[in-house]
Design a protein around this motif. Structure first.
Motif, PDB file in Angstrom:
ATOM      1  N   GLY A 143      31.389  38.612  26.013  1.00  0.00           N
ATOM      2  CA  GLY A 143      30.822  39.559  25.059  1.00  0.00           C
ATOM      3  C   GLY A 143      30.446  40.885  25.683  1.00  0.00           C
ATOM      4  O   GLY A 143      29.598  41.613  25.168  1.00  0.00           O
ATOM      5  N   LEU A 144      31.081  41.201  26.814  1.00  0.00           N
ATOM      6  CA  LEU A 144      30.765  42.464  27.501  1.00  0.00           C
ATOM      7  C   LEU A 144      31.616  43.592  26.926  1.00  0.00           C
ATOM      8  O   LEU A 144      32.820  43.644  27.135  1.00  0.00           O
ATOM      9  CB  LEU A 144      31.042  42.321  28.997  1.00  0.00           C
ATOM     10  N   LEU A 145      30.973  44.489  26.217  1.00  0.00           N
ATOM     11  CA  LEU A 145      31.675  45.625  25.627  1.00  0.00           C
ATOM     12  C   LEU A 145      30.937  46.907  25.990  1.00  0.00           C
ATOM     13  O   LEU A 145      30.001  46.906  26.779  1.00  0.00           O
ATOM     14  CB  LEU A 145      31.747  45.459  24.103  1.00  0.00           C
ATOM     15  N   GLY A 146      31.363  48.002  25.416  1.00  0.00           N
ATOM     16  CA  GLY A 146      30.671  49.277  25.590  1.00  0.00           C
ATOM     17  C   GLY A 146      30.774  49.829  26.999  1.00  0.00           C
ATOM     18  O   GLY A 146      31.825  49.780  27.636  1.00  0.00           O
ATOM     19  N   LYS A 147      29.656  50.325  27.512  1.00  0.00           N
ATOM     20  CA  LYS A 147      29.632  51.016  28.801  1.00  0.00           C
ATOM     21  C   LYS A 147      30.062  50.121  29.943  1.00  0.00           C
ATOM     22  O   LYS A 147      30.668  50.582  30.914  1.00  0.00           O
ATOM     23  CB  LYS A 147      28.229  51.564  29.071  1.00  0.00           C
ATOM     24  N   PHE A 148      29.752  48.845  29.866  1.00  0.00           N
ATOM     25  CA  PHE A 148      30.058  47.942  30.982  1.00  0.00           C
ATOM     26  C   PHE A 148      31.573  47.835  31.206  1.00  0.00           C
ATOM     27  O   PHE A 148      32.033  47.762  32.350  1.00  0.00           O
ATOM     28  CB  PHE A 148      29.474  46.549  30.727  1.00  0.00           C
ATOM     29  N   SER A 149      32.335  47.839  30.127  1.00  0.00           N
ATOM     30  CA  SER A 149      33.778  47.708  30.257  1.00  0.00           C
ATOM     31  C   SER A 149      34.416  48.954  30.877  1.00  0.00           C
ATOM     32  O   SER A 149      35.546  48.909  31.379  1.00  0.00           O
ATOM     33  CB  SER A 149      34.418  47.430  28.895  1.00  0.00           C
ATOM     34  N   PHE A 150      33.684  50.078  30.846  1.00  0.00           N
ATOM     35  CA  PHE A 150      34.192  51.332  31.415  1.00  0.00           C
ATOM     36  C   PHE A 150      34.480  51.180  32.908  1.00  0.00           C
ATOM     37  O   PHE A 150      35.482  51.691  33.426  1.00  0.00           O
ATOM     38  CB  PHE A 150      33.149  52.443  31.204  1.00  0.00           C
ATOM     39  N   ILE A 151      33.621  50.441  33.612  1.00  0.00           N
ATOM     40  CA  ILE A 151      33.709  50.343  35.070  1.00  0.00           C
ATOM     41  C   ILE A 151      35.056  49.804  35.525  1.00  0.00           C
ATOM     42  O   ILE A 151      35.669  50.317  36.456  1.00  0.00           O
ATOM     43  CB  ILE A 151      32.568  49.450  35.610  1.00  0.00           C
ATOM     44  N   GLY A 152      35.524  48.748  34.887  1.00  0.00           N
ATOM     45  CA  GLY A 152      36.741  48.106  35.339  1.00  0.00           C
ATOM     46  C   GLY A 152      38.002  48.531  34.627  1.00  0.00           C
ATOM     47  O   GLY A 152      39.106  48.213  35.091  1.00  0.00           O
ATOM     48  N   ASN A 153      37.862  49.246  33.506  1.00  0.00           N
ATOM     49  CA  ASN A 153      39.042  49.522  32.684  1.00  0.00           C
ATOM     50  C   ASN A 153      39.317  50.999  32.409  1.00  0.00           C
ATOM     51  O   ASN A 153      40.408  51.345  31.939  1.00  0.00           O
ATOM     52  CB  ASN A 153      38.907  48.798  31.342  1.00  0.00           C
ATOM     53  N   ILE A 157      41.296  61.199  34.846  1.00  0.00           N
ATOM     54  CA  ILE A 157      42.482  61.999  35.196  1.00  0.00           C
ATOM     55  C   ILE A 157      43.656  61.063  35.517  1.00  0.00           C
ATOM     56  O   ILE A 157      44.431  61.315  36.448  1.00  0.00           O
ATOM     57  CB  ILE A 157      42.224  62.949  36.381  1.00  0.00           C
ATOM     58  N   GLY A 158      43.754  60.004  34.762  1.00  0.00           N
ATOM     59  CA  GLY A 158      44.864  59.071  34.937  1.00  0.00           C
ATOM     60  C   GLY A 158      44.694  58.062  36.059  1.00  0.00           C
ATOM     61  O   GLY A 158      45.533  57.190  36.255  1.00  0.00           O
ATOM     62  N   ILE A 159      43.595  58.187  36.806  1.00  0.00           N
ATOM     63  CA  ILE A 159      43.352  57.274  37.938  1.00  0.00           C
ATOM     64  C   ILE A 159      42.378  56.179  37.497  1.00  0.00           C
ATOM     65  O   ILE A 159      41.294  56.486  36.999  1.00  0.00           O
ATOM     66  CB  ILE A 159      42.766  58.028  39.144  1.00  0.00           C
ATOM     67  N   PRO A 160      42.736  54.903  37.681  1.00  0.00           N
ATOM     68  CA  PRO A 160      41.827  53.821  37.301  1.00  0.00           C
ATOM     69  C   PRO A 160      40.481  53.947  38.008  1.00  0.00           C
ATOM     70  O   PRO A 160      40.436  54.244  39.211  1.00  0.00           O
ATOM     71  CB  PRO A 160      42.576  52.555  37.749  1.00  0.00           C
ATOM     72  N   PHE A 161      39.396  53.724  37.260  1.00  0.00           N
ATOM     73  CA  PHE A 161      38.062  53.905  37.828  1.00  0.00           C
ATOM     74  C   PHE A 161      37.788  52.987  39.022  1.00  0.00           C
ATOM     75  O   PHE A 161      37.120  53.408  39.974  1.00  0.00           O
ATOM     76  CB  PHE A 161      36.995  53.695  36.738  1.00  0.00           C
ATOM     77  N   PRO A 162      38.289  51.717  39.024  1.00  0.00           N
ATOM     78  CA  PRO A 162      38.086  50.882  40.217  1.00  0.00           C
ATOM     79  C   PRO A 162      38.677  51.498  41.479  1.00  0.00           C
ATOM     80  O   PRO A 162      38.137  51.319  42.581  1.00  0.00           O
ATOM     81  CB  PRO A 162      38.812  49.580  39.852  1.00  0.00           C
ATOM     82  N   VAL A 163      39.781  52.235  41.339  1.00  0.00           N
ATOM     83  CA  VAL A 163      40.399  52.896  42.490  1.00  0.00           C
ATOM     84  C   VAL A 163      39.485  54.010  42.999  1.00  0.00           C
ATOM     85  O   VAL A 163      39.341  54.208  44.213  1.00  0.00           O
ATOM     86  CB  VAL A 163      41.776  53.463  42.109  1.00  0.00           C
ATOM     87  N   ILE A 164      38.853  54.718  42.078  1.00  0.00           N
ATOM     88  CA  ILE A 164      37.919  55.791  42.458  1.00  0.00           C
ATOM     89  C   ILE A 164      36.709  55.196  43.186  1.00  0.00           C
ATOM     90  O   ILE A 164      36.246  55.741  44.198  1.00  0.00           O
ATOM     91  CB  ILE A 164      37.474  56.583  41.210  1.00  0.00           C
ATOM     92  N   ILE A 165      36.201  54.084  42.674  1.00  0.00           N
ATOM     93  CA  ILE A 165      35.070  53.412  43.335  1.00  0.00           C
ATOM     94  C   ILE A 165      35.453  53.000  44.753  1.00  0.00           C
ATOM     95  O   ILE A 165      34.684  53.187  45.706  1.00  0.00           O
ATOM     96  CB  ILE A 165      34.624  52.174  42.527  1.00  0.00           C
ATOM     97  N   THR A 166      36.656  52.453  44.900  1.00  0.00           N
ATOM     98  CA  THR A 166      37.140  52.038  46.220  1.00  0.00           C
ATOM     99  C   THR A 166      37.211  53.228  47.168  1.00  0.00           C
ATOM    100  O   THR A 166      36.831  53.127  48.341  1.00  0.00           O
ATOM    101  CB  THR A 166      38.529  51.382  46.113  1.00  0.00           C
ATOM    102  N   ALA A 167      37.699  54.361  46.661  1.00  0.00           N
ATOM    103  CA  ALA A 167      37.806  55.570  47.486  1.00  0.00           C
ATOM    104  C   ALA A 167      36.426  56.033  47.942  1.00  0.00           C
ATOM    105  O   ALA A 167      36.241  56.431  49.104  1.00  0.00           O
ATOM    106  CB  ALA A 167      38.509  56.673  46.695  1.00  0.00           C
ATOM    107  N   ILE A 168      35.445  55.967  47.052  1.00  0.00           N
ATOM    108  CA  ILE A 168      34.071  56.374  47.397  1.00  0.00           C
ATOM    109  C   ILE A 168      33.492  55.451  48.464  1.00  0.00           C
ATOM    110  O   ILE A 168      32.894  55.902  49.453  1.00  0.00           O
ATOM    111  CB  ILE A 168      33.181  56.377  46.143  1.00  0.00           C
ATOM    112  N   VAL A 169      33.673  54.136  48.270  1.00  0.00           N
ATOM    113  CA  VAL A 169      33.187  53.156  49.252  1.00  0.00           C
ATOM    114  C   VAL A 169      33.856  53.387  50.602  1.00  0.00           C
ATOM    115  O   VAL A 169      33.203  53.342  51.652  1.00  0.00           O
ATOM    116  CB  VAL A 169      33.446  51.711  48.763  1.00  0.00           C
ATOM    117  N   PHE A 170      35.161  53.668  50.576  1.00  0.00           N
ATOM    118  CA  PHE A 170      35.898  53.911  51.820  1.00  0.00           C
ATOM    119  C   PHE A 170      35.349  55.126  52.564  1.00  0.00           C
ATOM    120  O   PHE A 170      35.109  55.063  53.772  1.00  0.00           O
ATOM    121  CB  PHE A 170      37.382  54.119  51.517  1.00  0.00           C
ATOM    122  N   VAL A 171      35.145  56.227  51.851  1.00  0.00           N
ATOM    123  CA  VAL A 171      34.670  57.464  52.492  1.00  0.00           C
ATOM    124  C   VAL A 171      33.287  57.244  53.124  1.00  0.00           C
ATOM    125  O   VAL A 171      33.042  57.643  54.268  1.00  0.00           O
ATOM    126  CB  VAL A 171      34.611  58.618  51.471  1.00  0.00           C
TER     127      VAL A 171
END
Length: 309
Positions: A143-153, A157-171
């Motif tokens: 039943g997870l909808l709304g803002k929570f689903s934004f993180i993984g989906n 700018i066409g880049i999946p948000f999980p990839v952006i999170i990974t880039a931030i963690v890497f830096v």
């Protein structure tokens, strides 16, 4: 000739990744489809973040088998809090705090309790997997909808948000391990713990904090996984610790500690992700996929040992 050999040894993980991509793209042209590439990057993000945290632990000569269980309990807690309060900040904060606390427990038992990391994290892996089953009553929290689903989906700018999170963690972690005194202490501890202690490094503190970092990384991955599938399963993260260790090893980090890099770990995670994707595109049975992955990891370890000799 010696310069070429040195270059190959130094960049063997990157060369291996490029070669793997070329071979798979020849066998199945669908691999180079932009949507497929973004899909690979999204799938890799979870393992990459866990593996980055695992890198800190392995660089000190340790191991963390509890990351899969941390992922599961962190995701379950985040899901239940969000459903009850609809507060994304509270759900994320508590989830990451739980990952950090479990990491601190692991680190304290290893550094102050003087217990082998394998034994400590094997025990906490079992304990917190059980805690997850108790917390969820053995059923997924959905039943997870709304803002929570934004993180993984979501995409930015066409880049999946999980990839952006990974880039931030890497830096952040790249800077921490390469440009700070703390990073030098991590390498020193993994290279020779006795020498590090005699030189004035608080080895107990460093040992504790690397497990703290690993716990936080696993919690972040738990949030991403839970958001992507829209539910928190008590079985989430099973076997993820093995993929994370494999990514670290494939990236050139020594299991005995003191040698390796965060960049290499990212490349190792990409190798596993590309291999999984390529085998799926070729319709290879999951049973055979496990065999292939195991052989690739074994080959990487053998080559690493040969180069060291």
């Amino acid at each position: 000739m010696s310069n070429i050999k040195a270059f190959v040894i130094k960049f063997k993980s990157l060369i291996g990744l490029i070669a793997l991509c070329v071979i798979i793209s020849i066998i199945t042209p669908r691999f180079l489809n932009i949507n497929n590439i973004l899909n690979v990057l999204t799938q890799v993000s979870v393992n990459a973040i866990i593996a980055i945290g695992m890198s800190f632990v392995i660089l000190t000569g340790g191991i963390d088998l509890s990351v899969g269980s941390i992922l599961a309990i962190s995701g379950a807690v985040a899901a239940s809090i969000y459903i009850k309060t609809h507060s994304l900040f509270l759900a994320l904060a508590v989830s990451i705090i739980i990952g950090a606390l479990i990491g601190l427990i692991n680190g304290a038992l290893v550094s102050r309790g003087k217990i082998q990391p394998f034994i400590v994290t094997l025990a906490t892996m079992t304990i917190f997997r059980g805690v997850t089953y108790v917390y969820t009553n053995g059923t997924p929290i959905s039943g997870l909808l709304g803002k929570f689903s934004f993180i993984g989906n979501a995409k930015i700018i066409g880049i999946p948000f999980p990839v952006i999170i990974t880039a931030i963690v890497f830096v952040i972690t790249w800077y921490l391990i390469n440009e700070t005194r703390y990073g030098r202490y991590v390498y020193a501890l993994g290279g020779n713990e006795d020498s590090a202690r005699l030189s004035g490094i608080n080895t107990e503190k460093i040992k504790t904090t690397v497990y703290l970092i690993s716990g936080i990384a696993a919690a972040i991955s738990g949030i991403i996984v839970t958001s992507r599938i829209g539910s928190a399963s008590p079985n989430a993260g099973s076997g993820y610790e093995l993929d994370a260790i494999a990514a670290v090893v494939l990236g050139g980090t020594s299991l005995s500690g003191g040698e390796g890099s965060i960049t290499g770990t990212i490349i190792g995670a990409m190798i596993i992700g590309v291999l999984n994707n390529g085998l799926n595109l070729m319709n290879v049975s999951p049973f055979y996929q496990s065999i292939v992955k195991g052989l690739v990891i074994l080959l990487a370890v053998l080559l690493d040992k040969k180069n060291k000799k």
